[in-house]
Design an enzyme around this catalytic site. Structure first.
Site, PDB file in Angstrom:
ATOM      1  N   TYR A  62       0.855  -1.193   0.000  1.00 29.45           N
ATOM      2  CA  TYR A  62       0.000   0.000   0.000  1.00 29.45           C
ATOM      3  C   TYR A  62       0.884   1.234   0.000  1.00 29.45           C
ATOM      4  CZ  TYR A  62      -3.462   3.402   1.744  1.00 29.45           C
ATOM      5  OH  TYR A  62      -4.292   4.497   1.916  1.00 29.45           O
TER       6      TYR A  62
ATOM      7  N   ASP B 165       9.278   2.575  -0.242  1.00 30.88           N
ATOM      8  CA  ASP B 165       8.260   3.234   0.577  1.00 30.88           C
ATOM      9  C   ASP B 165       8.558   2.850   2.022  1.00 30.88           C
ATOM     10  OD1 ASP B 165       6.087   4.002   2.052  1.00 30.88           O
ATOM     11  OD2 ASP B 165       4.590   3.268   0.629  1.00 30.88           O
TER      12      ASP B 165
ATOM     13  N   LYS C 246       4.651   8.799   9.166  1.00 31.87           N
ATOM     14  CA  LYS C 246       4.446   8.219  10.499  1.00 31.87           C
ATOM     15  C   LYS C 246       5.476   8.708  11.531  1.00 31.87           C
ATOM     16  CE  LYS C 246       2.155   4.202   8.450  1.00 31.87           C
ATOM     17  NZ  LYS C 246       0.749   4.195   8.799  1.00 31.87           N
TER      18      LYS C 246
END
Ligand SMILES: Cc1ncc(COP(=O)(O)O)c(C=O)c1O
Length: 485
Positions: free
Chosen positions: A202, A297, A325
């Site tokens: 994702y 990523d 994050k």
């Protein structure tokens, strides 16, 4: 978080078999204990009222339910990010009131040991005192400048010196934005359109990434969500993770057309799937040979597997990296970065446009700086390795003892397990795990005061605030739940 987790894929639709999930029994004990100071008003009502009150407490997530029911009229599905709605595990989501260290408290006063960590940012523990104090100082100077500030330089320097492949960085406001920017940049730099992504990875909800992979063989992407134009995904090629042969055939079939290969170096959005030995090296090699960019990523793995992320842990240098994050310490941040010659294509240095009203926000920069400072202290990653190892070892042992097929793993502060014999090397394997059993396990653990991600297809996270006692309690709870599911 993974699209699979979000939409509650059909293989987890057996939820009608689950026991009624709305009323965790163990919560009652905690509620009764924690409400002892407020029980005096109950006592004057007499013994029968007290019993009734206890009974009500025993089987109540009353306020959570009330608030979530109201939310459903106000926001789609009652949430602002789909996986929070518990579609994959069934039952009503819990509404939270506060967090501290390794714990969360819901609006009914129930306490949980948390392994979601706000989906990753809370690696030093929730609401860290030093981060909070620094935020208050920054707050006094204002919440947003919309202009350069020193804090941006400080965090940028920290990110650049930590991440082996990053020479220059652009801050944005989320992981989605970071991946969107990195993709545009890869296309701008190479002058090519096509990208390769992996099934189960994702990269946020930008149109080009919302692609479902075909079964088994790599296919041209079709959009996963209505509203995504076919044109936006027609240049997105997909492959199973850990399958270098498919990647080779995609490069052969699309010679000179592929701008980049993007992946989560450890897949956390399909559960927890590690790269097979040699896979990342082979990807690095084949992208180099074909003048395509390799994008890691690291929104999830950055500063989690090591201070220098997966690229330090696996010793592979990607061309571009996306972050999020942890670098925002719980405030909204994302970033993308890489070699200077590539990054200098970004406006206003170069022609590739990308901007943001709140990008480089002083509060977010502050939380990021102080989170990274804590992580830089010696021993942090050894500690994460130790507690996470104890946790996953304990859960797997308990699962096997209870007769379940269960497999899993961890690296430092990231872990996952599947109700499947394993090994789970790609998303197809992950999808074969027993998601209905995971749903029962999840609900059982909630009843025991343990908050796990509400999907079999999400990695879990530990933090520096998790103690051996937390882990011991969690493993004990897991052993109990695994016996009865
Ligand atoms: C690996 C990865 N990339 C990108 C994203 C998107 O980040 P955000 O939710 O901040 O937009 C996520 C979110 O979970 C992620 O795990």
């Amino acid at each position: 978080m993974a699209l699979a987790a979000v939409i509650g894929l059909s293989w987890s639709s057996n939820l009608s078999l689950l026991p009624s999930p709305s009323i965790p029994s163990r919560l009652s004990k905690r509620s009764v204990n924690s409400s002892s100071s407020s029980s005096s008003s109950v006592v004057v009502k007499g013994a029968i009222s007290l019993e009734k009150e206890k009974e009500k407490k025993i089987f109540s997530l009353e306020k959570s339910e009330e608030i979530f029911n109201a939310a459903k009229d106000l926001m789609p599905g009652g949430v602002n990010s789909p996986v929070r709605a518990f579609k994959s595990v069934g039952g009503q989501p819990i509404v939270f009131d506060s967090v501290k260290g390794s714990h969360m408290w819901d609006v009914d006063g129930n306490k949980y040991i948390d392994y979601v960590g706000s989906w990753g940012p809370a690696i030093i523990g929730h609401a860290d005192d030093k981060v909070n104090a620094a935020l208050i100082e920054t707050l006094k100077k204002g919440t947003s400048f919309g202009a350069p500030c020193l804090l941006e330089n400080i965090l940028a320097e920290m990110v650049i010196s930590a991440m082996p492949s990053i020479e220059m960085v652009r801050f944005v406001n989320s992981g989605t934005e970071a991946c969107m920017g990195a993709l545009r940049l890869a296309r701008a730099f190479t002058g090519r359109q096509k990208i390769i992504k992996f099934e189960g990875c994702y990269h946020g909800h930008a149109d080009s990434f919302l692609v479902k992979a075909g079964s088994g063989i790599a296919t041209l992407g079709l959009p996963d969500s209505p509203g995504v134009p076919k044109g936006a995904t027609s240049d997105t090629l997909t492959s199973p993770i850990n399958d270098i042969e498919t990647i080779k055939s995609l490069f052969d079939a699309h010679k000179g057309e592929i701008a980049a290969v993007i992946l989560e170096p450890v897949v956390g959005n399909a559960g927890f799937i590690t790269p097979k030995s040699g896979f990342l090296d082979a990807l690095r090699e084949i992208t180099k040979q074909n003048n395509a960019l390799l994008i890691f990523d690291e929104v999830m793995t950055g500063f989690r597997l090591a201070y220098g992320g997966a690229q330090e842990y696996f010793n592979i240098l990607p061309d571009l990296t996306t972050l999020g994050k942890i670098i925002g310490g719980g405030l909204p941040v994302g970033a993308y970065g890489g070699r200077k010659e590539i990054m200098e294509m970004v406006a206003p240095s170069g022609p590739m446009y990308q901007a943001g009203t709140l990008s480089g926000n002083p509060l977010a920069m502050t939380a990021g700086i102080h989170t990274l400072r804590r992580l830089k202290e010696p021993g942090c990653y050894d500690y994460l390795d130790k507690v996470t190892g104890e946790l996953i070892g304990g859960i797997l042992d308990a699962g096997k003892k209870a007769g379940h097929e269960i497999s899993g793993g961890y690296i430092r502060g990231m872990f996952g397990f599947f109700f499947a014999a394993g090994p789970v090397d790609n998303f197809e394997h992950a999808k074969k795990s027993d998601t209905a059993k995971f749903a029962r396990f999840h609900r059982g653990m909630l009843e025991e005061g343990i908050y796990l991600a509400p999907s079999q297809f999400e990695a879990g996270f530990t933090s520096l605030a998790h103690t051996s006692k937390d882990i011991e309690m969690t493993v004990e709870a897991a052993a109990k739940v695994l016996q009865r599911i």
